[in-house]
Design a protein around this motif. Structure first.
Motif, PDB file in Angstrom:
ATOM      1  N   ASP A  14       0.808  -1.208   0.000  1.00 60.78           N
ATOM      2  CA  ASP A  14       0.000   0.000   0.000  1.00 60.78           C
ATOM      3  C   ASP A  14       0.847   1.266   0.000  1.00 60.78           C
ATOM      4  O   ASP A  14       0.399   2.313  -0.458  1.00 60.78           O
ATOM      5  CB  ASP A  14      -0.909   0.031   1.239  1.00 60.78           C
ATOM      6  N   HIS A 228      -6.421  -1.328  -2.347  1.00 58.00           N
ATOM      7  CA  HIS A 228      -6.016  -0.872  -1.020  1.00 58.00           C
ATOM      8  C   HIS A 228      -6.965  -1.360   0.062  1.00 58.00           C
ATOM      9  O   HIS A 228      -6.671  -1.265   1.249  1.00 58.00           O
ATOM     10  CB  HIS A 228      -5.939   0.654  -0.987  1.00 58.00           C
ATOM     11  N   TYR A 249      -7.473   1.866  -7.986  1.00 59.49           N
ATOM     12  CA  TYR A 249      -6.738   2.831  -8.791  1.00 59.49           C
ATOM     13  C   TYR A 249      -5.254   2.651  -8.508  1.00 59.49           C
ATOM     14  O   TYR A 249      -4.857   2.240  -7.409  1.00 59.49           O
ATOM     15  CB  TYR A 249      -7.171   4.261  -8.465  1.00 59.49           C
ATOM     16  N   ARG A 251      -2.982   5.062  -8.452  1.00 57.85           N
ATOM     17  CA  ARG A 251      -2.648   6.126  -7.516  1.00 57.85           C
ATOM     18  C   ARG A 251      -3.946   6.804  -7.108  1.00 57.85           C
ATOM     19  O   ARG A 251      -4.852   6.960  -7.919  1.00 57.85           O
ATOM     20  CB  ARG A 251      -1.682   7.150  -8.136  1.00 57.85           C
ATOM     21  N   ARG A 252      -4.039   7.214  -5.853  1.00 60.50           N
ATOM     22  CA  ARG A 252      -5.272   7.828  -5.363  1.00 60.50           C
ATOM     23  C   ARG A 252      -5.599   9.077  -6.184  1.00 60.50           C
ATOM     24  O   ARG A 252      -4.755   9.993  -6.286  1.00 60.50           O
ATOM     25  CB  ARG A 252      -5.128   8.209  -3.895  1.00 60.50           C
ATOM     26  N   SER A 255      -4.931  13.099  -5.066  1.00 61.23           N
ATOM     27  CA  SER A 255      -4.429  12.923  -3.704  1.00 61.23           C
ATOM     28  C   SER A 255      -3.832  14.219  -3.142  1.00 61.23           C
ATOM     29  O   SER A 255      -4.192  14.650  -2.041  1.00 61.23           O
ATOM     30  CB  SER A 255      -3.367  11.818  -3.684  1.00 61.23           C
ATOM     31  N   THR A 402      -5.840  10.670   2.912  1.00 63.59           N
ATOM     32  CA  THR A 402      -5.962  10.940   1.479  1.00 63.59           C
ATOM     33  C   THR A 402      -4.601  11.081   0.791  1.00 63.59           C
ATOM     34  O   THR A 402      -4.525  10.967  -0.437  1.00 63.59           O
ATOM     35  CB  THR A 402      -6.769  12.230   1.235  1.00 63.59           C
ATOM     36  N   ASP A 404      -1.271   9.935  -0.713  1.00 68.32           N
ATOM     37  CA  ASP A 404      -0.821   8.674  -1.285  1.00 68.32           C
ATOM     38  C   ASP A 404       0.708   8.601  -1.212  1.00 68.32           C
ATOM     39  O   ASP A 404       1.402   9.270  -1.987  1.00 68.32           O
ATOM     40  CB  ASP A 404      -1.271   8.559  -2.742  1.00 68.32           C
TER      41      ASP A 404
END
Length: 425
Positions: A14, A228, A249, A251-252, A255, A402, A404
Motif C-alpha cells: 500500500d 487498497h 486505482y 494512484r489515489r 491525492s 488521502t 498517497d
C-alpha cells in the motif's frame, strides 16, 4: 493438519506499490515488503480463537463499564458520581450534540460495530460458504477496515487521567467499579485490533492466487495495481476489485490537491481552536474561561509537569507538526529533495499514527463537564473552541488518509530494495 494460514501468492504494498511474491505463511509468521519494510501480512498463532476470546471479553467489559458508576467526585461535603451513560446523557441534554456524538461514536458505536463485525467474520469462516454469506462477509470486512482508524478508547482513557490530575487540587476523585471495567475494555479491544489483519481476513473469505511475473519494480510499471481495501492484485485497467468490489486505482485520484485542501481547512480551524476558550470553569459564581495554552500553564504552575507536557504536545505541537509534515510531503511529491524516500515514509507513518492522540483535550473537556456540575458553586462547561479543535483533528486525520505515499516512491523510481524480513511473533 497443516498450520497454513495465508496462501495468496502475490500482493502489492500500500505504501510503495512494490509487487511482492508471498510464500505460504504458517501460524506465527509475518511478511514485510521487500522494498519499504512495511508489514503486509501477519499470520498470528491461534488467531481465530484469540480474536473470539478477546472480542467477546471486550464486549463483556463494555457492558460492565456502562452498568456502574465510573468516577466519584467530592468537595466541601458535596458528593457526586457519574457513569459513562450519564456523561453522554448530560452532554446531549445540555445541547452539546456534536461533542456527545463524538464521544458516542468513538467510544461505543464504532467499537461495537467493529467487534461485532470481527466476531461475525471469524464465526462465519467455519460455516458453509454460500453466496449470501459471502456478501455479508464482504460488507462486514469493509466496516472493519473503515472504522479501525477511528477507535479512540485508549485516547479517552488517557484523557480521563489528565482530567483527574486537573481536578486533584480542587476535589477528591475516586475510581469506581466501571473505571476498572473500562480499563479492561480498552486493553481487550486493542488486543483484538492487533490480532485483526486485513489481508488475512480477505484471504479467509476468498484467496486470490495470481501467476503474474514478479519484477523488482512497482506494480504500475508492470501494468498491475493493488486493491487498497483487500490487497488483491488486479490488472491496471480494472475499475473495481473482483474480490471486494471496491473501486481500485493505481494512484489515489487527486491525492495532493485533496490533502492540501484539508490541510488549509485545518489551519483555518487551528486559529479559533487556540484563541477561544476550550473550557469554562465556574467557581463561587465567577466564570473563568480557559484556552488550551491556559490549561497547560495552569497544570505547569500546579507542578503537574508531565501532564502539562502531554497536553502541550498532544493539543498544540502535534496538530501543527502534522500540518507542516504533510505539507512538506506534498511538496516532496512534486519537488523531491536528496533525502532518502525511506525517511520520508517514516515521517508519514509517524504522522498518521499520532494524529488521533490530539483528541485528549476534547475528552478531558467531556469528562469534566459530566463530573463537575454543581451550579454556581462549581461547574465546568465546554467552550467554543471545542468544535474548532475537533475539526482540526478530524481534518488532519483525513489529510493523512488521502495522501498517497506511493507518489514519493514514483519520484525515486523504486530502485532501492531492502532485505526481506520474515519473522516469528
Amino acid at each position: 493438519m497443516s498450520n497454513l494460514l495465508f496462501d495468496e501468492t502475490i500482493t502489492i504494498c500500500d505504501e510503495c506499490d512494490f509487487v511482492n511474491r508471498i510464500p505460504p505463511l504458517q501460524a506465527g509468521e509475518r511478511y514485510r515488503c521487500q522494498h519499504c519494510n512495511h508489514v503486509l501480512v501477519s499470520a498470528h498463532k491461534l488467531v481465530s480463537a484469540r480474536i473470539m476470546g478477546a472480542g467477546l471479553s471486550s464486549l463483556l467489559m463494555l457492558a460492565l463499564a456502562m452498568s456502574f458508576p465510573f468516577l466519584g467526585f467530592s468537595t466541601n461535603g458535596i458528593e457526586r458520581s457519574v457513569s459513562l451513560f450519564t456523561t453522554l446523557h448530560l452532554l446531549l441534554s445540555q445541547g452539546y450534540l456534536v461533542l456527545g456524538a463524538i464521544i458516542s461514536l468513538t467510544l461505543f458505536v464504532f467499537p461495537i460495530i467493529y467487534l461485532l463485525s470481527v466476531l461475525f467474520l471469524v464465526w462465519s469462516f467455519r460455516q458453509p460458504q454460500e453466496h449470501k454469506l459471502r456478501v455479508i462477509q464482504r460488507h462486514s470486512l469493509r466496516w472493519v477496515t473503515v472504522i479501525q482508524p477511528w477507535l479512540m478508547v485508549d485516547v479517552f482513557l488517557v484523557g480521563v487521567l489528565v482530567a483527574l490530575v486537573k481536578m486533584s487540587s480542587l476535589a477528591d476523585i475516586s475510581f469506581e467499579l466501571s473505571f476498572w471495567a473500562f480499563c479492561g475494555y480498552v486493553v481487550l479491544l486493542l488486543k483484538t485490533v492487533v490480532l485483526v489483519d486485513k489481508r488475512w481476513l480477505w484471504n479467509q473469505i476468498s484467496s486470490k492466487s495470481a501467476n503474474f511475473t514478479v519484477l523488482e519494480v512497482t506494480a504500475k510499471r508492470q501494468g498491475l495495481l493493488g486493491c487498497h481495501f483487500c490487497g488483491a492484485t488486479q490488472a491496471i485497467h480494472t475499475k473495481h476489485c473482483d474480490r471486494c468490489g471496491h473501486s481500485v486505482y493505481s494512484r489515489r485520484p487527486r491525492s495532493i490537491s485533496t490533502t492540501a485542501a484539508l490541510l488549509v481547512a485545518s489551519l483555518v480551524m487551528y486559529i479559533p481552536a487556540n484563541v477561544f476558550p476550550i473550557m469554562q470553569t465556574t467557581f463561587l459564581g465567577t466564570t473563568d474561561p480557559s484556552t488550551i495554552m491556559g490549561g497547560v500553564l495552569l497544570l505547569w504552575s500546579l507542578g503537574s509537569y508531565p501532564v502539562a507536557l502531554i497536553i502541550l504536545i498532544a493539543s498544540v505541537v502535534i496538530p501543527l507538526a502534522k500540518v507542516l509534515a504533510l505539507t512538506w510531503l506534498c511538496w516532496q511529491a512534486y519537488f523531491p529533495s536528496n533525502q532518502q524516500t525511506g525517511q520520508k515514509i517514516k515521517l508519514y507513518r509517524i504522522t498518521e499514527f499520532v494524529g488521533r492522540w490530539s483528541m485528549i483535550d476534547v475528552f478531558v473537556v467531556a469528562i469534566l463537564t459530566s463530573l463537575v456540575q454543581m451550579g454556581n458553586f462549581m461547574s465546568i462547561l465546554p467552550g467554543p473552541a471545542v468544535l474548532s479543535f475537533t475539526a482540526v483533528i478530524v481534518l488532519t486525520m483525513l489529510a493523512a488518509m488521502t495522501f498517497d505515499p506511493r507518489l514519493l516512491w514514483d519520484k525515486e523510481g523504486g530502485s532501492s530494495v531492502s532485505a526481506l524480513e520474515r519473522g516469528k511473533e
